[in-house]
Design an enzyme around this catalytic site. Structure first.
Site, short mmCIF file in Angstrom:
data_model
loop_
_atom_site.label_atom_id
_atom_site.label_comp_id
_atom_site.label_asym_id
_atom_site.label_seq_id
_atom_site.Cartn_x
_atom_site.Cartn_y
_atom_site.Cartn_z
N LYS A 98 0.81 -1.22 0.00
CA LYS A 98 0.00 0.00 0.00
C LYS A 98 0.84 1.28 0.00
O LYS A 98 0.47 2.29 -0.58
CB LYS A 98 -0.93 0.01 1.22
N GLU A 120 -9.77 6.01 3.14
CA GLU A 120 -10.58 4.92 3.66
C GLU A 120 -9.65 3.75 3.92
O GLU A 120 -8.59 3.65 3.31
CB GLU A 120 -11.66 4.51 2.64
N SER A 387 1.69 -9.69 -0.84
CA SER A 387 1.38 -8.26 -0.78
C SER A 387 1.56 -7.64 0.60
O SER A 387 1.79 -6.45 0.71
CB SER A 387 -0.04 -8.01 -1.27
#
Lengths: 405, 275
Positions: A98, A120, A387
């Site tokens: 991210k 969010e 990830s």
């Protein structure tokens, strides 16, 4: 299905943000001028070598890129088939892919002169990454998070608060990621003058899907070069978990025009795609319009959005990035799904056999790899995206095992 | 403009009066009450009715209208029921213009052509789709035009002089000026700012201008009625409705009279504003 094959699968979107029939800018008029401004600023930044240099600097020294490409020798042995490689996005600062996108967007927000950030978050990974870059640049930030997600991701909530973010619980709807995104958009409409909305995935109105892809494609670019160095060739197949789809598009995008590479996106089947409790929008949903773009959605016959479910809070979203919808229809990517139980099993295997505790999101991709690797030849190379790391998920896993921490 | 809408605005203009536009959500709190309430609105003083098409994810709406949508959906709201409510209304009132207001996905799911045909047949006059800006309007406007429905467009404080012509290129019926930056039912705008904005908009169009978002009291409605051609009240009406419900969201004998009385007060404000 498209009637003719495009010259390139990597050419989209068009200048209105459409990937075939998907994408677009379905937002309230109040946001339109702002979205056009983001689009303009992103185009200018993309053309500015100074922007890329600044971003690359932070990615190297703050995030720790390039992330390693890891050969999972023991899992390869256990499966007894294809060679399994993982792109280690879990080793990034903040523990997931991210942050790649957050560095790009915070630098853009700064260029635009914005002084307040909103975001969010579902699992909290994007919230933590956003809170981190906001701390780095001293910009106040508000993170919207569903009350249900807050309860199941306490460590990340506390992390965000430590970093100085205000975490606002969202209680509307099912109180998960979808509702957090609604609230973030409501905040943005009310604060367009000073606020930048830092969307965490390849969803939302144009230019977010293309912009987030551009900030995440470094995953695939690095992995391609790293595998070339280790094996001297392309992988045969790619696997990544798909919630909104940002780590997946990040890994896949640089390989879209390599026809020998088979690509698999792995959605969350939750308690099973034969139940109503899953998050498999591409495999089980149909196209519609939500959160600014046309894409595959979980919805009922009347166009009402239904609630997604997955043990993994980060995959618990009833939509998906529009580029994935297009790539599905174009037949370039196959989308499959993995249940909670399969993901948990993969979580344990990865932990016990490789000494890597994976995020539950990533465990979905791992589970699909474990499912197929044994039946593939030994010279087949699998490249999967790890990830994120799973420290945030240990409570959820303990609960699934019937244990209290 | 549809005949009903142009007639209504012409009548009001001749009487030097602004229009009171009242928003209610279809099937809120249940089918029978919503139908009866809608039928009571013109007599209570509503000149135009906005009928909300419930959606699970109303991104531009505040808590009042979010809750109304969820109540309606819990009571079985659907596009078919919204259209049925419209038919029921037209059986008793053929004069009051009706604008359907909502979000795009339920329309897209129903089918744009089918929606336009069924809404027009049932007696709708215009459509507001909050998340379809001019950039995406070509998805919707050909079908609406074919069936004689006005596409009512929103302008906001962020719509500058360069942006307004793009919006107006698609706009029919009236222009809905969103007076505040924000969602429905929250902040209220200062009259002076709205007056300036409306004056600026009038340089770009001859369409009637309605002002909405944040109008909560008869006094505020009157203030907007002096400035614009119409004042839109939604959340405050919904709040009156919600206050009469049981804890289980059931209608009570108070529901319709309480809402009608409030609409009456708003109408008195709006209709007397320019006296």
């Amino acid at each position: 299905m498209n009637t003719r094959l495009p010259n390139s699968f990597a050419a989209g979107p068009d200048d209105r943000g459409h990937f075939g029939p998907y994408g677009g800018r379905f937002v309230a008029e109040t946001l339109m001028p702002l979205i056009l401004e983001v689009e303009k600023a992103f185009a200018a930044a993309s053309a500015d070598p100074a922007f890329k240099a600044e971003m690359d600097g932070y990615l190297a020294d703050f995030v720790g890129r390039p992330s390693p490409l890891y050969f999972a020798e023991r899992l390869t042995e256990i499966c007894g088939g294809a060679k399994i490689y993982f792109k280690r996005e879990d080793l990034n600062h903040t523990g997931a892919h991210k942050v790649n996108n957050c560095i790009g967007q915070i630098l853009l927000a700064k260029r635009m002169g914005k002084t307040r950030i909103i975001a969010e978050t579902g699992a909290g990974q994007h919230g933590v990454a956003t809170a981190t870059v906001c701390a780095l640049f001293g910009i106040p930030c508000v993170i919207y998070m569903g009350a249900v997600d807050i309860a199941r991701q306490q460590p990340n909530v506390f992390r965000m608060k430590l970093l100085g973010a205000e975490v606002r619980p969202v209680t509307s709807g099912a109180a998960t990621l979808k509702d957090a995104m609604n609230e973030a958009m409501r905040d943005w409409v009310a604060n367009v003058e000073d606020t930048y909305y830092l969307i965490g995935t390849v969803a939302g109105p144009h230019p977010y899907p293309v912009m987030v892809r551009e900030f995440q494609k470094i995953i695939g670019e690095e992995a391609k070069a790293q595998l070339q160095a280790k094996e001297g060739r392309l992988p045969d197949s790619l696997y990544a978990a798909v919630g909104g789809g940002s780590n997946a598009i990040g890994l896949f995008y640089p390989f879209l025009d390599d026809p020998s590479v088979k690509i698999y996106g792995v959605e969350a089947a939750g308690r099973g795609t034969d139940t109503e409790e899953h998050a498999a929008s591409l495999t089980m949903g149909r196209p519609g319009v939500l959160h600014g773009s046309r894409t595959y959605l979980l919805q009922n016959d009347d166009g009402q959005i239904t609630e997604a479910y997955s043990i993994s809070a980060g995959l618990d979203y009833p939509g998906v990035g529009p580029e994935h919808s297009w790539l599905k229809d174009a037949g370039r990517i196959d989308y499959v799904s993995i249940t909670d139980a399969e993901a948990l099993d993969a979580f344990h295997q990865m932990t016990r056999h490789e000494g890597i505790i994976p995020a539950l999101e990533s465990s979905h991709a791992i589970a699909q790899v474990l499912k197929v690797a044994g039946s593939l030849p030994k010279d087949h190379i699998i490249l999967a995206c790890l990830s994120g790391r799973g420290d945030k998920d240990v409570e959820t896993v303990a609960k699934a095992m019937g244990k209290e921490l | 403009m549809t005949a009903r809408l142009s007639r209504r605005f012409a009548e009001l203009k001749a009487a030097n009066r602004a229009a009171l536009v009242v928003y209610v959500a279809a099937t809120d709190p249940d089918e029978a009450t919503a139908t009866a309430l809608m039928q009571a609105l013109p007599e209570a003083g509503a000149d135009v009715i906005e009928l909300g098409m419930p959606f699970t994810d109303p991104m531009a709406d505040g808590p009042s209208i979010q809750k109304a949508a969820l109540r309606a959906l819990a009571a079985g709201a659907s596009m078919k029921k919204t259209i049925a409510q419209l038919y029921a209304f037209r059986a008793v009132d053929t004069d009051t213009p009706i604008i359907l207001m909502g979000y795009y996905n339920p329309i897209d799911s129903y089918g744009v052509s089918r929606f336009a045909a069924d809404a027009a047949e049932a007696g709708a006059d215009g459509v507001i789709v909050v998340d379809v800006p001019p950039e995406e309007a070509d998805e919707l406007t050909p079908a609406l035009k074919r069936h004689g429905l006005d596409f009512i467009c929103l302008a906001t404080p962020t719509s500058d002089d360069a942006r307004l012509p793009k919006i107006l290129a698609h706009a029919g019926g009236f222009l809905y000026y969103v007076a505040v930056l924000g969602i429905t039912g929250t902040r209220s705008a200062a009259a002076a700012q709205v007056e300036q904005a409306v004056a600026r908009i009038r340089k770009h169009t001859d369409l009637p201008v309605a002002v909405g978002f944040g109008i909560k009291t008869p006094g505020q409605a009157a203030e907007m009625a002096r400035i614009a051609d119409a004042a839109v009240v939604g959340s405050a009406v919904i709040d009156k409705l919600a206050a009469t419900l049981t804890p289980e969201n059931q209608a009570t004998p108070e529901t319709i009279p309480a809402v009608a009385a409030f609409v009456g007060e708003l109408a008195a404000g709006v209709h007397g504003a320019r006296a």
